[in-house]
Design an enzyme around this catalytic site. Structure first.
Site, PDB file in Angstrom:
ATOM      1  N   THR A   4       0.817  -1.222   0.000  1.00  0.00           N
ATOM      2  CA  THR A   4       0.000   0.000   0.000  1.00  0.00           C
ATOM      3  C   THR A   4       0.850   1.272   0.000  1.00  0.00           C
ATOM      4  OG1 THR A   4      -1.537  -1.298   1.301  1.00  0.00           O
ATOM      5  CG2 THR A   4      -1.992   1.059   1.153  1.00  0.00           C
ATOM      6  N   ARG A   5       1.961   1.227   0.758  1.00  0.00           N
ATOM      7  CA  ARG A   5       2.787   2.436   0.894  1.00  0.00           C
ATOM      8  C   ARG A   5       3.534   2.816  -0.387  1.00  0.00           C
ATOM      9  NH1 ARG A   5       5.625   0.122   6.224  1.00  0.00           N
ATOM     10  NH2 ARG A   5       4.876  -1.801   5.261  1.00  0.00           N
ATOM     11  N   MET A   6       3.555   1.886  -1.373  1.00  0.00           N
ATOM     12  CA  MET A   6       4.202   2.214  -2.651  1.00  0.00           C
ATOM     13  C   MET A   6       3.327   3.167  -3.471  1.00  0.00           C
ATOM     14  SD  MET A   6       7.108   0.516  -2.747  1.00  0.00           S
ATOM     15  CE  MET A   6       7.620   0.661  -4.443  1.00  0.00           C
TER      16      MET A   6
END
Ligand code: UD1
Ligand code: MG
Length: 243
Positions: free
Chosen positions: A15-17
């Site tokens: 998700t953090r990408m």
């Protein structure tokens, strides 16, 4: 290496990408992260390699088709501990050692995995965690030790209090375990934490509580355990590769 099985966790979305592409498919200097990990694993020559996939499983199968791996599907991504449980049906009767690697740690070297296994086997241990000490330990899980200096548990950054956040020794996400003890401990993990996930890291505290021996291998080369969670981490990983 004989009697060694390796599990690689690669089911997460990342998700953090902030990208639609599954995290482990992101390229580091032109080669998908997961392929870099598998290239390294090949040099260790384990008995078997299990790849836990979930998010964009088909794409990962396609990109990794030339590697000799056994796929295990984690249908819902409920955490790293839950991901390892996806391999239980095929591993539960296995009496040897299991190494766990993360698909988002692309700079790890085969010699480090070999050193991890060697220390684990010499130490008569039930588990071993690869760690490093960082000046800026960021969002990594922290290694909590007791008064005697032995590992007591791992606390995730998001669940850590101020004192725990100040700990500089971090969890690389790379481990070696007695397979039977690992699955016994995994049965006891819960998802009562900030992310409501089943954390693999919780097995350490559970095993210690049951009187099992957990060791660490502390390495100096922090780049080898650099975990890629966002675009900035990816850039750092690229900068570290000189080819
Ligand atoms: C994890 C560790 C943390 C450690 C860090 C090192 C846990 C709870 N935390 O955190 O202590 O410092 O790695 O890089 O283990 N994955 C799955 N299924 C899931 C969730 C994750 O297969 O349900 C895979 C991901 O694809 C990834 C790996 O497991 O390859 C690690 O997951 P990630 O979410 O990146 O964990 P971190 O927050 O980095
Ligand atoms: Mg990560």
């Amino acid at each position: 290496m004989e009697n060694t099985k390796i599990i690689i966790l690669a089911a997460g979305k990342g998700t953090r990408m902030k990208s639609d592409l599954a995290k482990v498919l992101h390229e580091v200097k032109g080669r998908p992260m997961i392929c870099r990990v598998l290239d390294m694993v090949k040099q260790v020559s384990p008995t078997e390699v299990y790849l836990v996939i979930g998010h964009q499983a088909e794409k990962i199968r396609e990109i990794t088709q030339n590697f000799n791996v056994i796929y295990a599907e984690q249908k819902e991504q409920l955490g790293t501990g839950h991901a390892v449980m996806a391999v239980e049906p095929v591993l539960k009767d296995y009496a040897g050692d299991t190494v766990i690697l993360c698909g988002d740690v692309p700079l790890l070297k085969a010699e480090t995995v070999q050193a991890l296994l060697a220390k684990y086997r010499q130490g008569n241990l039930d588990g071993l965690v690869l760690t490093v000490k960082l000046d800026d330990p960021k969002h990594y899980g922290r290694i909590v030790r007791n008064f005697a200096g032995y590992v007591e548990r791992i606390v995730e950054y998001r669940d850590a209090d101020a004192a725990e956040k100040a700990i500089q020794e971090i969890n690389s996400g790379i481990y070696c375990f007695n397979t039977a003890e690992l699955f016994a401990a995994l049965k006891q993990i819960k998802n009562q934490n900030e992310q409501k996930e089943y954390y693999l890291t919780d097995v350490i505290g559970i095993m210690v509580g049951a009187g099992k021996k957990i060791g660490t291998l502390i390495i100096d080369d922090y780049l080898q355990v650099h975990g890629v969670n966002d675009a900035e981490d990816l850039k750092k990983a690229e900068a570290a590769i000189e080819e």
